[in-house]
Structure formats: structure tokens, C-alpha cells
Design a protein around this motif. Sequence first.
Motif, PDB file in Angstrom:
ATOM      1  N   ILE A  37       0.846  -1.206   0.000  1.00 50.88           N
ATOM      2  CA  ILE A  37       0.000   0.000   0.000  1.00 50.88           C
ATOM      3  C   ILE A  37       0.875   1.247   0.000  1.00 50.88           C
ATOM      4  CG2 ILE A  37      -1.631   1.357   1.404  1.00 50.88           C
ATOM      5  CD1 ILE A  37      -2.844  -1.372   2.268  1.00 50.88           C
ATOM      6  N   LEU A  38       1.944   1.232   0.840  1.00 54.89           N
ATOM      7  CA  LEU A  38       2.823   2.401   0.940  1.00 54.89           C
ATOM      8  C   LEU A  38       3.533   2.670  -0.374  1.00 54.89           C
ATOM      9  CD1 LEU A  38       4.383   1.951   4.486  1.00 54.89           C
ATOM     10  CD2 LEU A  38       3.125   3.957   3.680  1.00 54.89           C
ATOM     11  N   SER A  82       2.688   1.761  -3.374  1.00 53.84           N
ATOM     12  CA  SER A  82       1.821   2.128  -4.495  1.00 53.84           C
ATOM     13  C   SER A  82       1.131   3.450  -4.285  1.00 53.84           C
ATOM     14  CB  SER A  82       0.763   1.034  -4.715  1.00 53.84           C
ATOM     15  OG  SER A  82      -0.025   0.889  -3.570  1.00 53.84           O
ATOM     16  N   GLN A  83       1.313   4.051  -3.065  1.00 55.75           N
ATOM     17  CA  GLN A  83       0.699   5.368  -2.808  1.00 55.75           C
ATOM     18  C   GLN A  83       1.371   6.407  -3.674  1.00 55.75           C
ATOM     19  OE1 GLN A  83      -1.561   6.910  -1.067  1.00 55.75           O
ATOM     20  NE2 GLN A  83      -2.365   5.380   0.339  1.00 55.75           N
ATOM     21  N   HIS A 100       2.897  10.061  -4.459  1.00 50.47           N
ATOM     22  CA  HIS A 100       3.458  11.085  -3.582  1.00 50.47           C
ATOM     23  C   HIS A 100       2.528  12.267  -3.605  1.00 50.47           C
ATOM     24  CE1 HIS A 100       7.319   9.211  -2.743  1.00 50.47           C
ATOM     25  NE2 HIS A 100       7.141   8.652  -3.929  1.00 50.47           N
ATOM     26  N   SER A 158      -1.262  13.958  -2.463  1.00 51.24           N
ATOM     27  CA  SER A 158      -2.610  13.402  -2.592  1.00 51.24           C
ATOM     28  C   SER A 158      -3.193  13.772  -3.939  1.00 51.24           C
ATOM     29  CB  SER A 158      -3.490  13.944  -1.470  1.00 51.24           C
ATOM     30  OG  SER A 158      -3.482  15.354  -1.547  1.00 51.24           O
ATOM     31  N   GLN A 187      -1.466  15.585  -9.676  1.00 51.41           N
ATOM     32  CA  GLN A 187      -0.013  15.354  -9.629  1.00 51.41           C
ATOM     33  C   GLN A 187       0.658  16.104 -10.779  1.00 51.41           C
ATOM     34  OE1 GLN A 187       0.882  11.163  -9.653  1.00 51.41           O
ATOM     35  NE2 GLN A 187       2.813  11.523 -10.651  1.00 51.41           N
TER      36      GLN A 187
END
Lengths: 159, 195
Positions: free
Chosen positions: A80-81, A83-84, A86, A88, A94
Motif C-alpha cells: 500500500i505504501l 503504491s501510494q 506522492h 494526494s 499530480q
Amino acid sequence: MNQKNISDLLKLKKLESPGPEYFEHFLEEFHRYQRAEILAQPSERLWAFWLRWFDWLSSVPRSVALCGATVASFAIAGVILISQPHGSGSSFAQGDRVLEGFSPKRHQVINAAVNYAYADPSRQQPELQRKVSVSEHDLSSPRYATGETVAPYETSLTF
Amino acid sequence: MKSAETCSDEELMASVLAGDIAAFDHLVLRYKERLYGVIYNMTSNHEDTNDLLMESFDKAFRSLPSFKGQASFYTWIYRIAMNRALNLLQKRKKNKNDFSLNDIQLEDAIQKEFLDASSLVDPERQTELKELQIKLNESLQKLSDEHRAVVILYDIEGLSHGDIGRIMNCSEGTVRSRLHYAHKQLQKGLASYLK
């Protein structure tokens, strides 16, 4: 009485039948039977699957099960981390962050490129997406935007 | 274009495997009566026969993709039906309390055409025939499942020793010896009645 007599007697049994009315709707009954069998199957399979799973789980020692659960939790958290994204927001947000600090002309070109890429999912390149969000220094000289036109991205090349 | 009635079993099976599911219906119509006879003569119970007949056709339909064509369709489907019947009879033996001998039907309607053709229309002769029928069925029920199966397939269905061997998964020699023994037992059972 000999064997031939027995055979002849037995042949009479071929004449025994439940009557023509029995077979009148046989095909419809058979189709109903098949449909009922098909409907019964998924829940049976699912039930059988869970039964087998719980059966297996009850045979696993508690310590092994706890270790397994811990490892699985860490693995899921890690995935999960990683694939998050950078920051929001969506890929478009982005892209907007990336465009801060560029000249209006370059802003226009990169915006067009981002819109082009996200218009068709098959054109998205995950590596490019990640690399777009790095420091301003790396993005100060985008190499693939030439003038007003958008150059096609090549998967082997990155910013 | 060939009609389904003139197509061979193999042609119909090929059609089913090619996606024409309705072709299987023609196989069902073709074999329903024969399979009914086989199963009924094994189980001697109409309700069980009805259930097993449906199961057999359903099993055949599901197993078609794995049918390798080493046997003909009719020996293959007879095998399915016979295995189902034998399994049921095994279960009956294990659950004796659930099954009563009263559930065995020893008498079934004899085709009217036969009675008319054989001039057995007068009541006395028909009664004699019914008694013979009951006695024959009683004697058949006394045979073991395997012996009864070979008698049904050979004497009633008219299959060859080779086909019976393929259906029962045994050699032709075994089929002949079982048949010989079964006939002897039936002779004993019927001898006193026919004296």
C-alpha cells in the motif's frame, strides 16, 4: 426348463414400460433438472471451498498462524505504501504540481502531453508517472516536448 | 443437410462439442427408453429409476468434453447408467433401514401392443402372464447386483459379451461365467413355478 427358455422369458421384460405418457415431457423435465443442478453448484462449491479452508486453518499451529498473519500484514502495508502516489489527489493533480515553476509555454506543452497520455489508458507509462513527480531540477529541461507539438513517449526513455 | 434423426451418435456428439447444445436432446430422446429399462430392471423402483435416468444424462452431458471416443456412445452411456444404478444398490444395502422391500416393484405394465399381438387379451392368460412377470422379477432380485447386470444387458438389452465387458469393466470370460451362473439361479427360482 433350459437356458433358452430363461432367455426367452427374460426377453419379455423388454416389453415392460411405464407407458408413453411417462416420456411425453421427459425432455422438459431433464432441462429443468439440469438448470437446478447448475443453480445448486456455485453455492456448493463455495461452501465446500470455505469448509476445506477452515479445516486446513484449524490444523495449523497457533504460532505459525500468528507469524503468517503478521508477515502478511506487513506485506500488505508495504504494498500500500509503495503504491501510494506522492502527495494526494489524482494523476491530473499530480501533473498540476509538476507544472509549478515552468514557463507558461512549457506549462502548455506538458499539460497537452499529460492530457494526451491520460486520454487513452494504454498510453500511460507508470515509470514516467513516478519520475514526473521528482525534484524540480530533473524536470527543468523536459527533453520530449518540441515546440507546440507533443512528441510520442518511448517506453525505453524516461525524464 | 442431414436431419438429427439420421445423424449417428458420434455426429451428434461432435455437434454438441462444437456448440450445438440442442443436439444432445436428440441423444436423450434416442436412449431414454433403453436406459430406463436398464436402470429399472436393476433397481425395480420407478422413483429411483427416474432420478438415476436424469443423473445419467446430466453426467453424460457434463463429461462429453472428456469422452475420448474409444468406445461407442451407447456403451459409454450404458456404463454411466449402470454405475449409477450399482452405486444406488450399494447405498441401499448399507442403509437397509431406509429402504423397504415393499419399495421394489415387481410388476410393471406390459405393452398393450404385445398383448394384442400375442392374443393374450383374455383375462385368464393375462393373469398368468402377470404372475410369471412377478416371479421372474423376484428371481432376478435374488441375484447379486453384478449377475443381475449381465443378465439385463445380455438377455433383455441384447448386447454382446464384448460390449457388456466394456460396460462392466470386466473381461468377456467374466461376463460369460456370470451369465451362466445367473441363468442357473433363475432356472432354480422359476422351475417350481413352471412345473
